[in-house]
Scaffold this active site. Sequence first.
Site, PDB file in Angstrom:
ATOM      1  N   HIS A 280       0.849  -1.200   0.000  1.00  0.00           N
ATOM      2  CA  HIS A 280       0.000   0.000   0.000  1.00  0.00           C
ATOM      3  C   HIS A 280       0.873   1.235   0.000  1.00  0.00           C
ATOM      4  O   HIS A 280       1.933   1.239   0.612  1.00  0.00           O
ATOM      5  CB  HIS A 280      -0.924   0.010   1.234  1.00  0.00           C
ATOM      6  CG  HIS A 280      -2.046   0.970   1.084  1.00  0.00           C
ATOM      7  ND1 HIS A 280      -1.962   2.286   1.452  1.00  0.00           N
ATOM      8  CD2 HIS A 280      -3.278   0.787   0.555  1.00  0.00           C
ATOM      9  CE1 HIS A 280      -3.097   2.883   1.167  1.00  0.00           C
ATOM     10  NE2 HIS A 280      -3.914   2.013   0.618  1.00  0.00           N
ATOM     11  N   ASP A 337      -7.827  -5.495  -0.193  1.00  0.00           N
ATOM     12  CA  ASP A 337      -8.292  -6.380  -1.256  1.00  0.00           C
ATOM     13  C   ASP A 337      -7.872  -7.829  -1.085  1.00  0.00           C
ATOM     14  O   ASP A 337      -8.264  -8.687  -1.875  1.00  0.00           O
ATOM     15  CB  ASP A 337      -7.763  -5.879  -2.612  1.00  0.00           C
ATOM     16  CG  ASP A 337      -8.370  -4.540  -2.984  1.00  0.00           C
ATOM     17  OD1 ASP A 337      -9.590  -4.408  -2.808  1.00  0.00           O
ATOM     18  OD2 ASP A 337      -7.637  -3.645  -3.429  1.00  0.00           O
TER      19      ASP A 337
END
Length: 402
Positions: A280, A337
């Site tokens: 991320h 996700d």
Amino acid sequence: AIDVSRLRADTGVITLDDGFVNTGSTRSAITFLDGEKGILRYRGYPIEELAKSCDFVEVAYLLIFGDLPSKDEIETFRSGIREHTMIHEDMRSFYNGFPRDAHPMAILSSVVGALSTFYQDSMDLNDPRQVEISMYRLIAKLPTIAAYSYKKSMGQPFMYPKNELDYCENFLYMMFATPTSDYLVDPDFAEALNLLFIVHADHEQNCSTSTVRMVGSSNANLFASISAGIGALWGPLHGGANEACVNMLEQIAADGGNVQKYVDMAKDKTNDFRIMGFGHRVYKNSDPRATIIRASCDKLLAKLNLDDPLFEVAQKLEEVALKDEYFIERKLYPNVDFYSGVIYRALGIPIQMFTVLFAIGRLPGWLAHWREMHSNPASRINRPRQIYTGATKRDVVPVDQR
Ligand code: ACO
């Protein structure tokens, strides 16, 4: 941080920051995120508490209007949404023109863009009442538009919304009911979906939200801005990672569950392969959303007595990657996700719909940011600069002499 907000004239100095890694594009009071400590708060409330105590529509209200609603406020908000859940009958005929195998994200962004052709009565940006109606329309219609895209792919008749159901139940009903067989919504399914929508609802200046703000900054209407955000979300480096992640897990499972092979492949810089659902831009310790989703996944699978081999592959992959020097050095952890797709599978949602569900969840965040930007009198059209690297001045040679 250097505050350049008062430098309104061109100073002649350009800051180059590829991918906007360290560039703040705005001031915002909506979402607080601490990537080092793994903290995420909407309007000051920790995501863990919101996920435990609220429903998605309350969280949508919180993000858009700034405070948790009173009982009366939430009732008014819910009934405002219920009023707009149907889509115009003429709009249904749009779906006839899409190929049956069209990606539902393509349908979603097209139909949302087309709302501006059907609802011209709510597009005056200077009229707060019209803006509010456009917001209601979007929140109410997005699940209907999304469910119709699934029905289209199945060749099944569209199911009208059932307004006595709540937001998540209604979406599941429109997805899975048919005219010949009613669908009783499992409360565990609705609860899992509610939680997923909440954890997806906002994430400050991510790619799709920045897109919504960028498009909105030109005073484009709300439908056009949200349609652009849906396009940005579709990419596999952003919201599309949930679909890509499950495809990857299926591939690993079909390959005998050899996670080490895929971890090694992700480290190998001679190819482009990445572990989808890992890493991320901002979180460098853990993604609090992934922690919540993993726990919910565990709970749901146990409750349904489901033994999904992909959940096992995901857990094994996480375990191996988190011990690997490459992932440790680069601070790569599972993101939102990584486990969400396993839940969607358990709910019977087809893979191509995963990113569509992300869009439904993210919509309140997009709306909140769009509204915040337009309520700021100092906001200007977003227009980044560049460092030109092309040719210096050249003379045009006529085509017959080239
Ligand atoms: N697998 C393997 N290596 C990775 C991964 C991954 N998933 N993610 C990052 N890396 C590596 C990069 O190759 C790079 O290595 P290098 O320093 O040797 O060149 C380093 O880690 C830094 O990666 P960047 O791409 O520079 O990080 P950035 O902040 O630009 O990208 C992103 C973040 C897009 C999320 C990235 O981690 C990624 O591609 N992840 C996979 C896709 C994904 O899951 N996206 C969803 C993100 S969450 C969301 O948008 C909802």
